[in-house]
Write an enzyme that holds these catalytic residues in place. Sequence first.
Site, PDB file in Angstrom:
ATOM      1  N   ASP A 107       1.935   6.550   0.285  1.00  0.00           N
ATOM      2  CA  ASP A 107       0.990   5.461   0.883  1.00  0.00           C
ATOM      3  C   ASP A 107       1.752   4.802   1.995  1.00  0.00           C
ATOM      4  OD1 ASP A 107      -1.576   3.875  -0.197  1.00  0.00           O
ATOM      5  OD2 ASP A 107      -0.255   2.420   0.286  1.00  0.00           O
ATOM      6  N   ARG A 108       1.835   3.384   1.815  1.00  0.00           N
ATOM      7  CA  ARG A 108       2.409   2.763   3.158  1.00  0.00           C
ATOM      8  C   ARG A 108       3.683   3.210   3.292  1.00  0.00           C
ATOM      9  NH1 ARG A 108      -1.274   0.951   5.376  1.00  0.00           N
ATOM     10  NH2 ARG A 108      -0.218  -0.532   6.578  1.00  0.00           N
ATOM     11  N   HIS A 152     -10.121  -2.724   2.360  1.00  0.00           N
ATOM     12  CA  HIS A 152      -8.943  -3.582   2.316  1.00  0.00           C
ATOM     13  C   HIS A 152      -8.076  -3.337   3.917  1.00  0.00           C
ATOM     14  CE1 HIS A 152      -7.496   0.320   1.043  1.00  0.00           C
ATOM     15  NE2 HIS A 152      -6.278  -0.095   1.235  1.00  0.00           N
ATOM     16  N   TYR A 212      -0.094  -4.218   7.036  1.00  0.00           N
ATOM     17  CA  TYR A 212      -1.500  -3.611   7.119  1.00  0.00           C
ATOM     18  C   TYR A 212      -1.974  -3.930   8.590  1.00  0.00           C
ATOM     19  CZ  TYR A 212      -2.533  -1.637   2.735  1.00  0.00           C
ATOM     20  OH  TYR A 212      -2.456  -0.894   1.514  1.00  0.00           O
ATOM     21  N   HIS A 272      -4.347   8.559  -7.062  1.00  0.00           N
ATOM     22  CA  HIS A 272      -3.487   8.177  -6.058  1.00  0.00           C
ATOM     23  C   HIS A 272      -2.066   7.844  -6.423  1.00  0.00           C
ATOM     24  CE1 HIS A 272      -2.483   6.229  -2.146  1.00  0.00           C
ATOM     25  NE2 HIS A 272      -2.330   4.972  -2.853  1.00  0.00           N
TER      26      HIS A 272
END
Length: 292
Positions: A107-108, A152, A212, A272
Amino acid sequence: MTLTIPGFDHHRLPGANGVELAAAVGGSGSPVVLLHGFPQTHLMWRHVAERLADEHTVICPDLRGYGASDKPAATGPDVYAKRTMAADVVTLAAALGHERFALVGHDRGALVAFRAGLDHPETITHLGILDVVPTLDMWNVLRGASAAVGYHLFLMAQPPGLPEAMIANSADAFFGSFLDAWADDPAAVPEEVRAEYLRASAAAVTSIVADYRASAGIDVTHDQADLDAGSQLAMPVTVVQQDWGARLGYDAAAVWKAWAPDLDHRLTRAGHFMAEEAPDEITAAIRVLLTR
């Protein structure tokens, strides 16, 4: 009490520009750095890290802005640029004596790992990516009604002020909604782990939003510059992801092949949070990557 990976030692280590990162370190052998995703901490790697520690030195930091790591104010767009966060990881590994290492991100953390692979090809020996596409491609494939899955991303891309206030006022509900929606097996994130993720995220709203926001600005600029220059990942790359391409109408393997000529692209039936839901599968994929 902050949860962490059993049997691992805990350090505060230098990152870039005076930032300090918290990291769990265990095992012995060739180094592998594991970077967590949202809304998590290094704890998401607990199962995989323990398995890999049998043959590797495993380093699991909290990214800047997350967990127990420093959360510098976003005084400029570069503070939470993935380029800066990648420099954190390279600096941290060097502080532990590792000038070259394998890097896996979820992910990030996978976006940080991707940037590290482009910016530091002499340092990253192998690159593993879990359940993302590069930032530039992500914005290109999120369109129409299907983009609702990434609401988001659009919320946290807005100018400072409103996103932070909205999220801080309902932090547990906001961050918990992703833990609920993205896990195919809720039991993979037990209550005490969920509570740790929510506690850590609620304490980091401003820095998480800044992370983000960078992905809607400076990170796109950096990716576009690499695309224009024809830059590619020079090391072996393994990507494991859900079949988002089929869901959103694009060819995920082709997206990654454009960046990574030496690519092993795998689809998983896990949700996920695959490192927690399917740790044996993810550990096996990493082990195969490290033999390439």
